[in-house]
Every structure is written in structure tokens, then in C-alpha cells.
Scaffold this active site. Structure first.
Site, mmCIF file in Angstrom:
data_model
loop_
_atom_site.group_PDB
_atom_site.id
_atom_site.type_symbol
_atom_site.label_atom_id
_atom_site.label_comp_id
_atom_site.label_asym_id
_atom_site.label_seq_id
_atom_site.Cartn_x
_atom_site.Cartn_y
_atom_site.Cartn_z
ATOM 1 N N ASP A 14 -6.571 3.041 3.763
ATOM 2 C CA ASP A 14 -5.695 3.470 4.863
ATOM 3 C C ASP A 14 -5.923 2.574 6.086
ATOM 4 O O ASP A 14 -6.336 3.051 7.130
ATOM 5 C CB ASP A 14 -5.933 4.957 5.204
ATOM 6 C CG ASP A 14 -7.350 5.240 5.686
ATOM 7 O OD1 ASP A 14 -8.284 4.447 5.382
ATOM 8 O OD2 ASP A 14 -7.543 6.247 6.402
ATOM 9 N N ASP A 29 -11.212 -0.674 6.983
ATOM 10 C CA ASP A 29 -10.557 -0.894 5.682
ATOM 11 C C ASP A 29 -10.147 -2.360 5.555
ATOM 12 O O ASP A 29 -10.294 -2.971 4.486
ATOM 13 C CB ASP A 29 -9.278 -0.051 5.566
ATOM 14 C CG ASP A 29 -9.508 1.429 5.678
ATOM 15 O OD1 ASP A 29 -9.622 2.100 4.644
ATOM 16 O OD2 ASP A 29 -9.593 1.926 6.821
ATOM 17 N N ASN A 78 -5.806 7.057 8.448
ATOM 18 C CA ASN A 78 -5.979 6.611 9.837
ATOM 19 C C ASN A 78 -4.647 6.616 10.585
ATOM 20 O O ASN A 78 -4.598 6.855 11.781
ATOM 21 C CB ASN A 78 -6.569 5.200 9.869
ATOM 22 C CG ASN A 78 -8.037 5.196 9.497
ATOM 23 O OD1 ASN A 78 -8.770 6.109 9.865
ATOM 24 N ND2 ASN A 78 -8.469 4.194 8.753
ATOM 25 N N THR A 123 -11.236 4.110 0.286
ATOM 26 C CA THR A 123 -11.849 4.087 1.621
ATOM 27 C C THR A 123 -10.991 4.874 2.618
ATOM 28 O O THR A 123 -10.982 4.577 3.812
ATOM 29 C CB THR A 123 -12.065 2.639 2.105
ATOM 30 O OG1 THR A 123 -10.807 1.953 2.084
ATOM 31 C CG2 THR A 123 -13.057 1.899 1.234
ATOM 32 N N PHE A 130 -14.286 11.969 8.606
ATOM 33 C CA PHE A 130 -12.818 11.872 8.658
ATOM 34 C C PHE A 130 -12.156 11.879 7.272
ATOM 35 O O PHE A 130 -11.203 12.636 7.039
ATOM 36 C CB PHE A 130 -12.372 10.616 9.442
ATOM 37 C CG PHE A 130 -10.871 10.471 9.444
ATOM 38 C CD1 PHE A 130 -10.088 11.231 10.297
ATOM 39 C CD2 PHE A 130 -10.241 9.604 8.556
ATOM 40 C CE1 PHE A 130 -8.694 11.129 10.278
ATOM 41 C CE2 PHE A 130 -8.855 9.495 8.529
ATOM 42 C CZ PHE A 130 -8.084 10.257 9.393
ATOM 43 N N ASN A 131 -12.590 11.004 6.350
ATOM 44 C CA ASN A 131 -11.882 10.907 5.061
ATOM 45 C C ASN A 131 -11.975 12.211 4.268
ATOM 46 O O ASN A 131 -11.056 12.549 3.505
ATOM 47 C CB ASN A 131 -12.435 9.749 4.211
ATOM 48 C CG ASN A 131 -12.078 8.402 4.791
ATOM 49 O OD1 ASN A 131 -11.118 8.274 5.553
ATOM 50 N ND2 ASN A 131 -12.863 7.388 4.446
ATOM 51 N N HIS A 183 -17.784 1.155 8.256
ATOM 52 C CA HIS A 183 -17.941 2.092 7.143
ATOM 53 C C HIS A 183 -17.458 1.541 5.788
ATOM 54 O O HIS A 183 -18.197 1.522 4.805
ATOM 55 C CB HIS A 183 -17.137 3.363 7.425
ATOM 56 C CG HIS A 183 -17.372 3.968 8.755
ATOM 57 N ND1 HIS A 183 -18.442 4.783 9.016
ATOM 58 C CD2 HIS A 183 -16.677 3.887 9.921
ATOM 59 C CE1 HIS A 183 -18.381 5.204 10.279
ATOM 60 N NE2 HIS A 183 -17.321 4.678 10.840
ATOM 61 N N ASP A 184 -16.162 1.185 5.768
ATOM 62 C CA ASP A 184 -15.524 0.946 4.466
ATOM 63 C C ASP A 184 -16.072 -0.281 3.742
ATOM 64 O O ASP A 184 -16.108 -0.319 2.505
ATOM 65 C CB ASP A 184 -14.011 0.825 4.657
ATOM 66 C CG ASP A 184 -13.398 2.128 5.165
ATOM 67 O OD1 ASP A 184 -14.069 3.173 5.054
ATOM 68 O OD2 ASP A 184 -12.260 2.101 5.668
HETATM 69 C C1 BDR Z 1 -13.737 6.608 7.860
HETATM 70 O O1 BDR Z 1 -12.665 7.132 8.645
HETATM 71 C C2 BDR Z 1 -11.768 6.104 8.988
HETATM 72 O O2 BDR Z 1 -11.404 6.182 10.338
HETATM 73 C C3 BDR Z 1 -12.434 4.797 8.649
HETATM 74 O O3 BDR Z 1 -11.462 3.859 8.209
HETATM 75 C C4 BDR Z 1 -13.398 5.163 7.555
HETATM 76 O O4 BDR Z 1 -12.789 5.089 6.284
HETATM 77 C C5 BDR Z 1 -15.028 6.806 8.618
HETATM 78 O O5 BDR Z 1 -15.243 8.167 8.859
HETATM 79 CA CA CA Z 2 -10.660 4.000 5.915
#
Ligand code: BDR
Ligand code: CA
Length: 308
Positions: free
Chosen positions: A11, A16, A40, A125, A166-167, A240-241
Site C-alpha cells: 500500500d 513500502d 496508507n 506490507t 496500523f496494518n 518498517h516494510d
Molecule cells: C505500517 O503502516 C504503514 O503506515 C507502513 O507503510 C507500514 O506498513 C507500519 O505500522
Molecule cells: Ca505499508
């Protein structure tokens, strides 16, 4: 050794985009497909962003298949506060010269899984909506999936609510489907990705590389840094990703432990939390990433970006 075939389900999203570039720049991976999901930002925006980043990378022979435009059950949540209104605010990006596939993401993934020379690793991701639909629609293809390596969840606190990452929060019901599907699964959560913080020395290292791709990554990190300072009061952002991609390229960089992970679907204050039982009371359904070799990670990222 032949490269590991992977499908990136994403996303984009600043991290990402970096994850995609690291995957494309790694000879250890063969990116056989790229699919997008709302997360996102809206699906139209994440799909356009994926096509624009691929355009900068000059990737050939890949199209982007757009997937779910909303979560399975819950109301949609987006992350414009972190990634901006476009989902990829900051850099000046070209118009996309990469096509969007006619088939939707889930059918695209199914076709790629059937056609692949070997079982494929899925690297989602974003929210797990597409992956959950894939597993529910085509359970017979589970055997064609080598492993799912997801950036999402957390063994500790969250980043959208005190409990949820978040994910996971953006589609907890989809995450529940995936965590109960009986497939090989690795969870690369916030507890791991907060070890991959893009500090100024890292940005300088990337900025020293020639060409448009490292330039794009520096511009992405500049915006991402400002977001993390404003929203979380963190001096530098975790990428993160890219950690999920690195964990597939070189599993030795990420130490994981087997555990049972359940996704909270009912809690008023804990909806979307990944509840990790490391005590062994319930059988493990997942490998949970716990420790990152930080210098090895940044070596891998810069080497991949230097190849593009
Ligand atoms: C995740 O949430 C998104 O905002 C980032 O792309 C990442 O995948 C981190 O919590
Ligand atoms: Ca992401």
C-alpha cells in the site's frame, strides 16, 4: 542458488516504496508480481504510487494488479497523517509508465502461484485484505505458498492505538483469516521494525549513491522523517516494510521465535492487537521476528539500492 520468487502485496506508502526498491535491487529475489491494497491511502492512490515507483526503478516486464479497495468488515482507516494525501507525498514522481493489470490482485496472485516454477513467498506490507481473500477463495493454492512474511502487528504497543499496529488495525478480520489459515507465516512487527530506524548517517550513506533511485529514497526519507517527528516525536523513522523484504533476502538478519498469535477482534480498546503467546500454552501458528542485525540490514539496503 536460484532466486526466491516473491509477490509484493503493498500500500505505498513511503516504506513500502523503499521495500519495493530493495526487493527489485536484490539478486536473491525474483519479483514475480506486485499487487496493491487500500491502506496508507485509497486503492487508486496506492496503485498509482506503485506504478510511479516502478517507473523510477525502470523495472521491465512487471505490471501492478490492484486489489481490495476496502477492509473485509470494518470501516476504512487511512494514514494520511504519516504518508500525506497522495500516500507518497514529498518526492516529485514521474507519471506512471507501468500498466495496471486487467485482472484483480487476487486472481493475479492465483495465476502467478499456479504458474511459478517453485512455491512463492508472499510479502504483504499493508493490511492483509488481499491475502485473506486469496486464502479463502483458493485454499488449494496454500501449497503453492512457501511462506507469508508480513510487516504488521507488534509484540508490544501499537502505533495507531495503544494496542494495535496500523496494518493489523486497518483490517483485523483479514489478519485473523491469515493467522488461522495454517500457512507458514512470519510476523515482522513494530517490535522488530523499530530497530531499523533511518538515522541521518543512514540517509547520508544512501545519498552518496548515484542515480535517480537513491535520490528518490532520500526524498522519501525526508518526508517520512518529518512525519515521524510531528506525529510520534521520534527523531528518525523506522523503515518498517523494508524489514520484511530483508528477512526474506537474508533470514539470518532477523531472529524469530515460534509463537501463537491471535488477532483481537472484539476489544473496545484493543481491537486489532496481535496477542502473542510466547509461553507455549497454545501451539505456534507463526514465527515472530524479535531481533534485527542492524548493520547487516543497512548494508543489505544500500547494496540493493546501489544496483538499481
Ligand atoms: C505500517 O503502516 C504503514 O503506515 C507502513 O507503510 C507500514 O506498513 C507500519 O505500522
Ligand atoms: Ca505499508
Amino acid at each position: 542458488m536460484s532466486p526466491t520468487p516473491v509477490i509484493l502485496d503493498m500500500d505505498p506508502g513511503h516504506d513500502d516504496a523503499i521495500a519495493m526498491l530493495v526487493a527489485l535491487g536484490s539478486p536473491a529475489l525474483e519479483v514475480v508480481g506486485i499487487t496493491t491494497v487500500a491502506g496508507n491511502q485509497t486503492l487508486a492512490r496506492t496503485t498509482r504510487n506503485a506504478c510511479r515507483v516502478l517507473t523510477v526503478a525502470g523495472a521491465r516486464g512487471l505490471e501492478v494488479a490492484a486489489g481490495a479497495d476496502r477492509p473485509l468488515v470494518r470501516d476504512q482507516v487511512l494514514a494520511a497523517d504519516i504518508h500525506g494525501e497522495s500516500g507518497l507525498d514529498g518526492p516529485i514522481l514521474p507519471d506512471p509508465r507501468v500498466a495496471v493489470a486487467e485482472e484483480p490482485a487476487v486472481l493475479h496472485m492465483a495465476r502467478l502461484l499456479r504458474a511459478a516454477r517453485a512455491p512463492v513467498t508472499l510479502i504483504p506490507t499493508g493490511p492483509l485484505t488481499n491475502v485473506a481473500l486469496l486464502l479463502r477463495l483458493f485454499p488449494e493454492l496454500a501449497g503453492r505458498i512457501r511462506e507469508i512474511v508480513w510487516m504488521g502487528g507488534s509484540t508490544r504497543e501499537g502505533n495507531v492505538t495503544p494496542a494495535a499496529e496500523f496494518n493489523a488495525f486497518a483490517d483485523p478480520e483479514a489478519a485473523h483469516v491469515v493467522f488461522t489459515a495454517g500457512v507458514a507465516l512470519r510476523m515482522v512487527g513494530l517490535n522488530l521494525t523499530h530497530q531499523a530506524v533511518a538515522t541521518p548517517d543512514v540517509v547520508e550513506r544512501i545519498a552518496a549513491l548515484p542515480g535517480p533511485v537513491p535520490r528518490l529514497v532520500v526524498d522519501l526519507l525526508e518526508f517520512f522523517t518529518a512525519s515521524y517527528r510531528r506525529v510520534f516525536a521520534m527523531p528518525a523513522p523506522p523503515v518498517h516494510d523494508a524489514c520484511a523484504v530483508a528477512a526474506v533476502i537474508d533470514p539470518g538478519l532477523v531472529t524469530s521465535v515460534p509463537a501463537h498469535v491471535a488477532v483481537e477482534l472484539g476489544g473496545r480498546h484493543t481491537y486489532g492487537a496481535t496477542v502473542v503467546d510466547r509461553g507455549g500454552a497454545r501451539p505456534a501458528n507463526c514465527q515472530v521476528a524479535v531481533e534485527l542485525d542492524r548493520s547487516g540490514f543497512w548494508d543489505l539496503v544500500t547494496a540493493a539500492l546501489a544496483r538499481l
